[in-house]
Write a protein that holds these residues in place. Structure first.
Motif, PDB file in Angstrom:
ATOM      1  N   ALA A   1       0.829  -1.207   0.000  1.00 50.85           N
ATOM      2  CA  ALA A   1       0.000   0.000   0.000  1.00 50.85           C
ATOM      3  C   ALA A   1       0.864   1.258   0.000  1.00 50.85           C
ATOM      4  O   ALA A   1       0.572   2.232  -0.708  1.00 50.85           O
ATOM      5  CB  ALA A   1      -0.933  -0.009   1.213  1.00 50.85           C
ATOM      6  N   LYS A   2       1.929   1.257   0.754  1.00 48.63           N
ATOM      7  CA  LYS A   2       2.814   2.412   0.776  1.00 48.63           C
ATOM      8  C   LYS A   2       3.487   2.633  -0.573  1.00 48.63           C
ATOM      9  O   LYS A   2       3.657   3.769  -1.026  1.00 48.63           O
ATOM     10  CB  LYS A   2       3.866   2.253   1.873  1.00 48.63           C
ATOM     11  CG  LYS A   2       3.300   2.383   3.274  1.00 48.63           C
ATOM     12  CD  LYS A   2       4.354   2.354   4.351  1.00 48.63           C
ATOM     13  CE  LYS A   2       5.213   3.620   4.377  1.00 48.63           C
ATOM     14  NZ  LYS A   2       4.460   4.789   4.868  1.00 48.63           N
ATOM     15  N   LEU A   3       3.877   1.520  -1.228  1.00 49.71           N
ATOM     16  CA  LEU A   3       4.462   1.652  -2.567  1.00 49.71           C
ATOM     17  C   LEU A   3       3.441   2.221  -3.554  1.00 49.71           C
ATOM     18  O   LEU A   3       3.776   3.045  -4.416  1.00 49.71           O
ATOM     19  CB  LEU A   3       4.978   0.282  -3.045  1.00 49.71           C
ATOM     20  CG  LEU A   3       6.196  -0.278  -2.299  1.00 49.71           C
ATOM     21  CD1 LEU A   3       6.483  -1.708  -2.751  1.00 49.71           C
ATOM     22  CD2 LEU A   3       7.425   0.605  -2.512  1.00 49.71           C
ATOM     23  N   LEU A   4       2.188   1.762  -3.419  1.00 45.04           N
ATOM     24  CA  LEU A   4       1.127   2.257  -4.310  1.00 45.04           C
ATOM     25  C   LEU A   4       0.858   3.743  -4.032  1.00 45.04           C
ATOM     26  O   LEU A   4       0.596   4.521  -4.966  1.00 45.04           O
ATOM     27  CB  LEU A   4      -0.148   1.424  -4.122  1.00 45.04           C
ATOM     28  CG  LEU A   4      -0.060  -0.021  -4.641  1.00 45.04           C
ATOM     29  CD1 LEU A   4      -1.286  -0.827  -4.196  1.00 45.04           C
ATOM     30  CD2 LEU A   4       0.065  -0.048  -6.158  1.00 45.04           C
ATOM     31  N   VAL A   5       0.929   4.097  -2.783  1.00 47.47           N
ATOM     32  CA  VAL A   5       0.755   5.515  -2.449  1.00 47.47           C
ATOM     33  C   VAL A   5       1.852   6.326  -3.116  1.00 47.47           C
ATOM     34  O   VAL A   5       1.626   7.420  -3.664  1.00 47.47           O
ATOM     35  CB  VAL A   5       0.757   5.710  -0.918  1.00 47.47           C
ATOM     36  CG1 VAL A   5       0.851   7.217  -0.571  1.00 47.47           C
ATOM     37  CG2 VAL A   5      -0.495   5.121  -0.299  1.00 47.47           C
ATOM     38  N   GLY A   6       3.078   5.796  -3.089  1.00 47.27           N
ATOM     39  CA  GLY A   6       4.180   6.491  -3.739  1.00 47.27           C
ATOM     40  C   GLY A   6       3.971   6.600  -5.230  1.00 47.27           C
ATOM     41  O   GLY A   6       4.498   7.519  -5.878  1.00 47.27           O
ATOM     42  N   GLN A   7       3.199   5.699  -5.783  1.00 46.62           N
ATOM     43  CA  GLN A   7       2.883   5.740  -7.213  1.00 46.62           C
ATOM     44  C   GLN A   7       1.630   6.561  -7.489  1.00 46.62           C
ATOM     45  O   GLN A   7       1.223   6.689  -8.641  1.00 46.62           O
ATOM     46  CB  GLN A   7       2.656   4.326  -7.736  1.00 46.62           C
ATOM     47  CG  GLN A   7       3.921   3.469  -7.733  1.00 46.62           C
ATOM     48  CD  GLN A   7       4.887   3.899  -8.823  1.00 46.62           C
ATOM     49  OE1 GLN A   7       4.544   3.919 -10.005  1.00 46.62           O
ATOM     50  NE2 GLN A   7       6.083   4.298  -8.437  1.00 46.62           N
ATOM     51  N   GLY A   8       1.008   7.073  -6.423  1.00 49.15           N
ATOM     52  CA  GLY A   8      -0.202   7.867  -6.610  1.00 49.15           C
ATOM     53  C   GLY A   8      -1.438   7.015  -6.782  1.00 49.15           C
ATOM     54  O   GLY A   8      -2.524   7.527  -7.089  1.00 49.15           O
ATOM     55  N   GLN A   9      -1.351   5.764  -6.579  1.00 52.27           N
ATOM     56  CA  GLN A   9      -2.519   4.877  -6.730  1.00 52.27           C
ATOM     57  C   GLN A   9      -3.198   4.714  -5.360  1.00 52.27           C
ATOM     58  O   GLN A   9      -3.132   3.671  -4.738  1.00 52.27           O
ATOM     59  CB  GLN A   9      -2.088   3.525  -7.282  1.00 52.27           C
ATOM     60  CG  GLN A   9      -1.355   3.607  -8.610  1.00 52.27           C
ATOM     61  CD  GLN A   9      -0.870   2.249  -9.105  1.00 52.27           C
ATOM     62  OE1 GLN A   9      -1.540   1.231  -8.916  1.00 52.27           O
ATOM     63  NE2 GLN A   9       0.285   2.221  -9.731  1.00 52.27           N
ATOM     64  N   LEU A  10      -3.843   5.780  -4.946  1.00 52.73           N
ATOM     65  CA  LEU A  10      -4.412   5.778  -3.603  1.00 52.73           C
ATOM     66  C   LEU A  10      -5.568   4.806  -3.453  1.00 52.73           C
ATOM     67  O   LEU A  10      -5.685   4.137  -2.411  1.00 52.73           O
ATOM     68  CB  LEU A  10      -4.859   7.202  -3.245  1.00 52.73           C
ATOM     69  CG  LEU A  10      -3.737   8.273  -3.264  1.00 52.73           C
ATOM     70  CD1 LEU A  10      -4.301   9.640  -2.844  1.00 52.73           C
ATOM     71  CD2 LEU A  10      -2.603   7.883  -2.353  1.00 52.73           C
ATOM     72  N   ASP A  11      -6.412   4.744  -4.442  1.00 53.89           N
ATOM     73  CA  ASP A  11      -7.556   3.815  -4.340  1.00 53.89           C
ATOM     74  C   ASP A  11      -7.073   2.359  -4.283  1.00 53.89           C
ATOM     75  O   ASP A  11      -7.598   1.558  -3.501  1.00 53.89           O
ATOM     76  CB  ASP A  11      -8.490   4.005  -5.526  1.00 53.89           C
ATOM     77  CG  ASP A  11      -9.213   5.366  -5.469  1.00 53.89           C
ATOM     78  OD1 ASP A  11      -9.262   5.947  -4.360  1.00 53.89           O
ATOM     79  OD2 ASP A  11      -9.697   5.824  -6.519  1.00 53.89           O
ATOM     80  N   GLU A  12      -6.096   2.051  -5.130  1.00 55.85           N
ATOM     81  CA  GLU A  12      -5.552   0.685  -5.111  1.00 55.85           C
ATOM     82  C   GLU A  12      -4.868   0.398  -3.772  1.00 55.85           C
ATOM     83  O   GLU A  12      -4.984  -0.713  -3.222  1.00 55.85           O
ATOM     84  CB  GLU A  12      -4.540   0.513  -6.252  1.00 55.85           C
ATOM     85  CG  GLU A  12      -3.927  -0.871  -6.335  1.00 55.85           C
ATOM     86  CD  GLU A  12      -4.932  -1.944  -6.692  1.00 55.85           C
ATOM     87  OE1 GLU A  12      -6.023  -1.605  -7.207  1.00 55.85           O
ATOM     88  OE2 GLU A  12      -4.642  -3.123  -6.455  1.00 55.85           O
ATOM     89  N   ALA A  13      -4.219   1.440  -3.259  1.00 53.88           N
ATOM     90  CA  ALA A  13      -3.567   1.270  -1.956  1.00 53.88           C
ATOM     91  C   ALA A  13      -4.597   1.025  -0.862  1.00 53.88           C
ATOM     92  O   ALA A  13      -4.429   0.133  -0.011  1.00 53.88           O
ATOM     93  CB  ALA A  13      -2.735   2.514  -1.633  1.00 53.88           C
TER      94      ALA A  13
END
Lengths: 221, 179
Positions: free
Chosen positions: B95-107
């Motif tokens: 989830a933190k990696l996805l947040v870093g990618q801007g994919q908040l919903d996926e996170a």
């Protein structure tokens, strides 16, 4: 007649050999007829009970020494004729002898002890009976021993022991799979993404427990 | 007679086989003992985390995400508590990696899956709530100032942090009582 009449009244075996065309003497003819009659009676089964060396079976002989030699020759010739006839299968047993042999065979077939009627048959029947019962006796004895062995094994065999109810042994907590909370502790926010460090800690701790358990079992997990 | 003898021999043989020593007792082992399967799964999770760490240090976040996702598909022994802990921690990192990618919903979906799959409170569940709070914070940061949802996201973040704190406190208290 080429040879002299001195053949009459003396042993023609010890005399000179007559020529092939010589006429037989009266003594030779009488001896030939007597010998032919003797052979006929032997082949017909009516041979004399015994022929001694000095008894030609009724053959005319002259002189005691000559009679003895001729008797021996005649007896040998009669025996040869009898053997030849027996070898050709022409001999038949007497009716009494036939019935005796058949009865003995039937008694043997039905397992009854043979009736000893003749000295020649008795030992043969007894030996056959032993041979007939010997394999059965051995087989019966072997079967009885095998049955006794089976019974002994069956009786002495230990009853199947049901597995003893076993409770889980009290093993150290470090040997068990368990939550990692006590090992990791609270996760600070700044370390929320440090999963790599935490998995290293968890793996190292569980590896220690796994090794302890393995060595405690002598190298077998 | 030969057949009878053969049958007798077979019976004797069967009796002999029955007398073969068989284990009556066995060493009792707890069902939750550490076994080889658990160690293999932990070792694989460890390796995937190291791969993700290397990818992350190289700036290859996508590869790091892929490596962490593979942890979620590892097969652990059934009912092994470590499995839930490792997956929760992997989801937190993912989830933190996805947040870093801007994919908040996926996170957020990743965190919610982890929370839904958890069967007990743990420091790893608390960590998931912490990450969920960070996601809400990130959402609030993406919204423009004055947007009514900013407040909602911030309150949601506070709510997640509170849950994390509550779980941590309860767990710490329980662990202290067990000592």
């Amino acid at each position: 007649m080429a040879h002299s009449d001195n053949h009459d009244g003396e042993d023609f075996l010890s005399g000179p050999v007559p020529l092939p065309d010589d006429e037989p003497t009266a003594a030779e003819l009488a001896h030939a007829r007597a010998f032919a009659s003797l052979v006929d009676r032997a082949l017909a089964g009516r041979a004399p009970a015994a022929m001694s060396a000095d008894d030609g079976g009724g053959l005319p002989h002259a002189g005691s020494g000559a009679e003895w030699r001729r008797g021996s020759i005649d007896r040998a010739l009669v025996e040869a004729a009898t053997v030849i006839r027996a070898a050709t299968g022409g001999l038949e047993l007497p009716a009494a002898r036939k019935s005796s042999l058949v009865e003995a065979a039937l008694r043997q077939a039905i397992g009854e002890p043979p009736v000893v009627t003749a000295a020649r048959i008795a030992p043969v029947v007894a030996l056959s009976s032993r041979r007939r019962w010997l394999p059965w006796s051995i087989a019966a004895t072997s079967t009885a021993i095998a049955a006794a062995a089976i019974v002994a094994l069956w009786v002495r065999a230990p009853r199947p022991v049901p597995p003893m109810p076993t409770a889980a042994a009290a093993v150290p907590a470090s040997w068990t799979s368990r939550p990692s909370d006590a090992l990791i502790g609270p996760i600070a926010r700044e370390h929320a993404g440090d999963a790599s460090a935490r998995i290293d800690t968890i793996f190292a701790d569980r590896l220690d427990g796994y090794r302890e358990r393995t060595y405690a079992h002598g190298g077998r997990p | 007679m030969r057949r009878l003898a053969l049958v007798a021999l077979l019976l004797v043989g069967a009796c002999a086989d029955r007398d073969a020593p068989s284990p009556i007792t066995r060493v009792a082992e707890p069902a939750d003992a550490i076994d080889q399967d658990l160690m293999v799964a932990l070792a694989q999770a460890k390796n995937f985390h190291h791969k993700a760490k290397v990818y992350t240090s190289d700036g290859n976040t996508a590869a790091a995400i892929a490596a962490v996702r593979q942890i979620l598909s590892l097969r652990f022994p059934p009912s092994a508590p470590e499995a839930e802990d490792v997956r929760d921690d992997a989801r937190a990192l993912l989830a933190k990696l996805l947040v870093g990618q801007g994919q908040l919903d996926e996170a957020m979906r990743t965190v919610e899956e982890g929370l839904a799959a958890s069967t007990r409170d743990s420091f790893f569940v608390a960590n998931l709530h912490t990450v969920a709070g960070e996601i809400h914070e990130a959402r609030a940061a993406q919204l423009e100032t004055g947007d009514g949802r900013v407040t909602t996201e911030r309150r949601a973040a506070i709510g997640e942090y509170d849950k994390s704190i509550q779980i941590n406190e309860a767990l710490q208290k329980r662990l202290m009582d067990e000592r």
